[in-house]
Enzyme design. Structure first.
Site, PDB file in Angstrom:
ATOM      1  N   GLY A   3      21.462  41.513  49.413  1.00  0.00           N
ATOM      2  CA  GLY A   3      20.203  41.155  50.061  1.00  0.00           C
ATOM      3  C   GLY A   3      19.681  39.795  49.666  1.00  0.00           C
ATOM      4  N   MET A   7      13.615  38.263  51.652  1.00  0.00           N
ATOM      5  CA  MET A   7      12.510  37.645  50.924  1.00  0.00           C
ATOM      6  C   MET A   7      12.600  37.914  49.422  1.00  0.00           C
ATOM      7  SD  MET A   7       8.369  37.989  51.418  1.00  0.00           S
ATOM      8  CE  MET A   7       8.435  39.754  51.663  1.00  0.00           C
ATOM      9  N   TYR A 130      13.408  54.893  58.073  1.00  0.00           N
ATOM     10  CA  TYR A 130      13.590  53.979  56.945  1.00  0.00           C
ATOM     11  C   TYR A 130      13.330  54.704  55.631  1.00  0.00           C
ATOM     12  CZ  TYR A 130      12.559  49.875  53.995  1.00  0.00           C
ATOM     13  OH  TYR A 130      12.533  48.932  53.003  1.00  0.00           O
ATOM     14  N   LYS A 181       0.810  34.469  63.917  1.00  0.00           N
ATOM     15  CA  LYS A 181      -0.064  34.629  65.082  1.00  0.00           C
ATOM     16  C   LYS A 181      -1.281  33.699  65.026  1.00  0.00           C
ATOM     17  CE  LYS A 181      -0.937  38.977  66.082  1.00  0.00           C
ATOM     18  NZ  LYS A 181      -1.183  40.425  65.834  1.00  0.00           N
ATOM     19  N   ARG A 203      -4.018  48.225  52.911  1.00  0.00           N
ATOM     20  CA  ARG A 203      -2.658  48.039  52.422  1.00  0.00           C
ATOM     21  C   ARG A 203      -2.685  47.195  51.149  1.00  0.00           C
ATOM     22  NH1 ARG A 203      -2.192  51.491  55.399  1.00  0.00           N
ATOM     23  NH2 ARG A 203      -0.783  51.811  57.145  1.00  0.00           N
TER      24      ARG A 203
END
Length: 307
Positions: A3, A7, A130, A181, A203
């Site tokens: 990976g 990130m 997931y 955005k 969150r």
């Protein structure tokens, strides 16, 4: 480390040399092996002969992507986790850190969420596939540690943000999507930015470099860890607050429009990272400065794409 293009993986690679200059980090790429292929993965690890593995590779995406294309979030993650973990066991690699997710916890979990709540209730529907793959791999790590005496441990980070994030609209996570955005609206002069949900869902987002630095320092000591370890900054914010912070950093002067008909996930997800703090975990990057650094990285990536 798997990976390495993600990130967290890329952040670990950036931090590695400065923290562990005498330890060689081999970053697996797709040229080395398709991790969904068990034979390719086994051959790569057999050539590498690692003392430890950081397994950070995963099929990841935002809520919109997981809802529209759920199958690969279960199937691809099952395949690549099975390949890496089975090869590690067969080659008797003594230490492995599996990067899981806060999505492994039930939708109705008590807040803040302790590590003992895995398999304690129904999963959030948007993250179900997931999460199932992550839970299965975590159990393999637990079983391998018990059966063979390995130190295969699971880290469950909160949501992450920072440089090297995926800023593509529709696939990026909350903060990355907000930056992309709001920037687009700022450049085009749009008066409003749409947001899924009513903005009240809470969150927890941890700055990725804080996590990367600590993970690098911990490799070689995983035998002292519990089977699962939460890693979060310890503070959550509403979706609207994350957007407002990004708006302030970018300098956007428009407004937000909320669409409560769209899914926004569970009302709150905040991890209890007490166990990790007992091991020295202490993230310190404030949200505004972390988003400012992320925005700088986003702008740099935009310039690179235009060249």
């Amino acid at each position: 480390m798997t990976g390495g293009a993600g990130m967290l993986g890329s952040s670990i690679a950036e931090q590695w040399q400065g923290i562990r200059p005498n330890d060689k980090l081999i970053v697996a790429t797709r040229r080395d092996a398709d991790l969904r292929d068990r034979e390719q993965t086994h051959r790569f690890l057999e050539r590498s002969r690692p003392d430890a593995i950081i397994h950070a590779a995963a099929k990841v995406g935002g809520i919109q992507a997981k809802l529209s294309e759920p199958t690969p979030y279960l199937l691809d993650n099952l395949l690549l986790d099975s390949s890496v973990l089975s090869a590690a066991i067969e080659l008797r690699v003594p230490e492995l850190l599996y990067v899981s997710s806060a999505a492994i916890y039930p939708a109705s979990a008590r807040q803040p969420i302790g590590e003992d709540q895995v398999l304690d209730g129904q999963l959030e529907s948007a993250n179900e596939g997931y999460a199932l793959a992550k839970i299965a791999a975590g159990k393999v790590c637990e079983y391998a540690s018990e059966q063979f005496g390995f130190s295969y441990k699971v880290v469950a980070p909160s949501n992450l943000y920072g440089p090297n994030d995926d800023y593509s609209i529709g696939r990026g996570h909350l903060i990355a999507a907000a930056i992309a955005k709001i920037h687009a609206a700022h450049v085009s002069g749009a008066l409003t930015v749409p947001i899924w949900g009513d903005g009240t869902a809470r969150r927890e987002f941890t700055y990725v470099m804080d996590l990367a630095q600590w993970v690098v320092s911990q490799i070689g000591t995983l035998d002292s860890w519990p089977a699962v370890l939460n890693l979060g900054c310890g503070q959550d914010h509403t979706v609207a607050e994350y957007y407002e912070t990004a708006k302030s950093v970018i300098g956007y002067t428009g407004e937000f429009t909320f669409d409560p008909t769209k899914p926004s996930g569970v009302p709150q997800r905040l991890l209890d990272s007490t166990r990790a703090r007992g091991l020295g975990w202490n993230p310190e990057t404030p949200l505004a400065s972390g988003i400012a650094t992320s925005y700088e990285a986003f702008l740099a990536s935009q310039q690179t794409e235009r060249r």
